[in-house]
Design an enzyme around this catalytic site. Structure first.
Site, mmCIF file in Angstrom:
data_model
loop_
_atom_site.group_PDB
_atom_site.id
_atom_site.type_symbol
_atom_site.label_atom_id
_atom_site.label_comp_id
_atom_site.label_asym_id
_atom_site.label_seq_id
_atom_site.Cartn_x
_atom_site.Cartn_y
_atom_site.Cartn_z
ATOM 1 N N ASP A 2 -0.837 -57.248 118.088
ATOM 2 C CA ASP A 2 -1.627 -55.918 117.727
ATOM 3 C C ASP A 2 -3.098 -56.272 117.356
ATOM 4 O O ASP A 2 -3.336 -57.662 116.804
ATOM 5 C CB ASP A 2 -1.143 -55.367 116.205
ATOM 6 C CG ASP A 2 0.067 -54.507 116.533
ATOM 7 O OD1 ASP A 2 0.528 -54.455 117.712
ATOM 8 O OD2 ASP A 2 0.986 -54.592 115.615
ATOM 9 N N ASP A 34 1.589 -49.212 121.641
ATOM 10 C CA ASP A 34 1.825 -48.212 120.833
ATOM 11 C C ASP A 34 0.893 -46.977 121.140
ATOM 12 O O ASP A 34 1.486 -46.035 121.118
ATOM 13 C CB ASP A 34 1.270 -48.715 119.367
ATOM 14 C CG ASP A 34 1.993 -50.045 118.988
ATOM 15 O OD1 ASP A 34 3.111 -50.042 119.131
ATOM 16 O OD2 ASP A 34 1.552 -50.668 118.300
#
Length: 201
Positions: A160, A174
């Protein structure tokens, strides 16, 4: 004999007694296509897989760059302190939730891919093809991390790096999943089904 059949009609020919001709490919229930007609035309499978491939490629390339250039370095301010690029490894679900259930989330991602593949066989709606493509690309992006990244197969931590101020850190996969999910909700509220039919209230 032919004259009698012309007058009384035959059971096999609904047009003979003034009835409507039978339409092939009709859908049961009170549903019509986007243009008021029954679904027709080619399935939108190609659109689904093109969108999925684009979403997957963007996610994969962005993660490769982040791992090579940003990981183990100071965060980069993109928009002041409101948006940063900050590389972290996330063993949980999207936005960092449930880090103790990595294997479960891996199985869920795999199940989502299987369900989308099955839905593709009856897909005639372009908006649904885009929505499912986003979901598929996002699921594949994070599943790739789960399989190939440390600490091990099916337990890998997702990369991330998008860090808005006061919000969880996430990645492009995401984002694709969230956008696809929102689009599916909107299509469901409109009554539009994956096969292109629209339910009328």
């Amino acid at each position: 004999m032919a004259e009698a059949e012309r007058i009384i009609g035959t059971p096999d020919n609904p047009e003979a007694d003034g009835g409507e001709p039978e339409r092939s490919g009709s859908v049961p229930g009170d549903v019509t296509g986007e243009d008021g007609q029954q679904p027709k035309g080619r399935r939108k499978i190609a659109v689904l897989f093109v969108v999925a491939a684009i979403a997957y490629a963007f996610d994969l390339i962005s993660k490769m760059i982040v791992v090579a250039k940003l990981e183990h370095h100071e965060p980069i301010d993109v928009v002041g302190d409101w948006l940063r690029f900050n590389a972290i490894r996330n063993a949980g679900a999207a936005f960092g939730f449930g880090e103790a259930f990595t294997i479960i989330f891996t199985c869920i991602a795999a199940a989502v891919i299987v369900v989308i593949a099955r839905l593709a066989r009856k897909l005639y709606s372009l908006p649904w093809a885009i929505a499912l493509g986003l979901l598929l690309g996002g699921a594949l992006g994070n599943l790739t991390d789960r399989i190939f990244r440390t600490p091990g197969v099916f337990e890998g931590a997702v990369v991330d790096f998008i860090a808005p101020k006061g919000f969880a850190v996430f990645n492009l996969a995401d984002s694709a999943i969230v956008c696809g999910g929102i689009l599916i909700v909107l299509l469901s509220f409109r009554g539009l089904d994956p096969d292109g039919t629209v339910h009328k209230d």
